[in-house]
Design an enzyme around this catalytic site. Sequence first.
Site, PDB file in Angstrom:
ATOM      1  CD  GLU A 126      65.138  13.113  76.169  1.00 12.94           C
ATOM      2  OE1 GLU A 126      65.905  13.158  75.193  1.00 12.94           O
ATOM      3  OE2 GLU A 126      65.493  13.273  77.336  1.00 12.94           O
TER       4      GLU A 126
ATOM      5  NE  ARG B  95      68.279  16.806  63.127  1.00 19.70           N
ATOM      6  CZ  ARG B  95      67.883  16.294  64.291  1.00 19.70           C
ATOM      7  NH1 ARG B  95      68.177  15.055  64.619  1.00 19.70           N
ATOM      8  NH2 ARG B  95      67.192  17.027  65.137  1.00 19.70           N
TER       9      ARG B  95
ATOM     10  CE  LYS C 143      63.206  17.150  71.457  1.00 17.03           C
ATOM     11  NZ  LYS C 143      62.698  15.923  72.091  1.00 17.03           N
TER      12      LYS C 143
END
Length: 560
Positions: free
Chosen positions: A33, A259, A269
Amino acid sequence: MSAPASDFVREMVREDMEAGTFGGRVQTRFPPEPNGYLHIGHAKAIILDFGIASEFGGTCNLRFDDTNPDTEERHFVDGIVEDIDWLGYTPARTVHASDYFEQLYLWAEHLVECGLAYVDDQDPETISAQRGGYGRPGIESPYRDRTAEENLDLLRRMRAGEFPDGSRVLRARIDMAHENMQLRDPIMYRIRRGHHYRTADEWCIYPTYDWAHGQSDAIEGVTHSFCTLEFDSHRPLYDWFLERLPLPSDKPRQTEFARLELTHTVMSKRRLAELVATGRVDGWDDPRLPTLRGLRRRGYPAAAIRDFCTFIGVSRTNSRHEIELLESFVRTELNRTAQRRMAVLRPLRLVLTNWPTDEAGEPAVEWFELWNNPEDPADGTRQVPFSGELYIEREDFAEVPPPKFFRLSLGREVRLRGAYLVTATDVVTDDDGTIVEVRATYDPATRGGSAPDGRRVKSTMHWVSVAHAVDATVAEYDRLFTTAAPGEATGDPMDDLNPTSRVLLTGCKVEGALADTPAGGVVQFERLGYFAHDPAEPLLFHRTVGLRDEWAAIQRRQQR
Ligand code: ATP
Ligand code: MG
């Protein structure tokens, strides 16, 4: 670079290939994104997505998952493209979820027509309160049983901009009592009049992640869709949508992996943006951040990041890796590639009292030929000037040596790297008693650094000729967070921020060849570590990593 060991993802793809699933095709995608820059966690995903595609003769797209106009920006898109290229990967195609807005909308109408989606006039808080909980069914919306005609009309009017933001949503009509909360009539569209960086004001309804992701995969022809473990519970929804749509190709399959987390840093982020926005770091490319642009500026080679990710592999168990392990990959790579230089970070003047003068009465200058990289003779040699006035590291001298101090002290002989053996004789102090100069004699018979009589010295030190030194600034870094798992104790990582994660040293004295280091180039300062030349500011060097293998030390401790 070592080939990746097999793992559950590779096993699965291999089985698919053998069974002829997806017609023997492999297609993946990396779907960031564009609401921030990439970090090393994304690198793990990139290396998996692109790696699987290339290992199995397939392709990998870069797809911007740009469904939220409020947070996404063009400069993040450009930065992400740049970072993936730097990491060494080339997307087969670069595409956008926003490329598919029209198709997604048409498919939404299709679900409405099939009675599988409905417009809900309730506000988001009410909808969320009605979701229920584990072992507690949700409450069905009073709008759930609208006719397909009514829903279609409302959806078209939503798209046409007839209703205010947040006043209605489109929901999938699944099961408000489903044990998986994701299947309790999830939201597909929201009304939001944000200005989208690509589609501008064309749309006032935007798809949710769940409605956009699997459908985008299917439109592109993705076969294997990898994402992180938190999407595990979304997989049944991913499948639910795809099973009910007239897909152009085989139904893609979602697979989850753990992750990447690293000690002493944060990876989300949101947290990185917070560090940048509050000025705790200088920007997204601050060398203390785990962002790819930060690591690049710090001097981390892309190859080291790839090797590290390959080494840790993919699994289905979340774990936090020691940052020292990553650093050991950086050190290994730089040991191979970085040229050696001499730099004195905290200079102390060393005067050789028996050094000769030349015909003009000036101190003589001798040039020594030193290897650029003893690990790689192909890197050649360079000429380094030596004279009677030198800089040495302040911490390499002690007037009275403490126990186990083998460097220079009064009456002791040491080697100046590649030059001569010298013996300190006395010191010069200023009014406060601070040593400002060490005086010494050199032995002319030891040219090149070894004594003809075979006598040994315990220490070799780096040096820079005063008359030839160039001034540089060096940024030394420590961990950005003092704790291994920032925020573990209080819930807020910022509580564990290290107040002295950066020390700027000005007035460092370095050999002239360093002025020629290319922007962004990394060199080894002998005895001190690896340092990266700033891409924009000449003679600013960032300490990439020290020379000591702290990972090996950790392993020894763990074995004991
Ligand atoms: P963040 O929480 O840092 O904002 P995100 O998952 O929201 O991360 P995206 O831009 O949506 O960020 O991520 C793009 C891809 O990278 C996704 O497939 C995601 O699963 C993967 N990814 C993100 N963070 C990590 C990580 N720490 N380790 C491995 N993969 C990651
Ligand atoms: Mg995301």
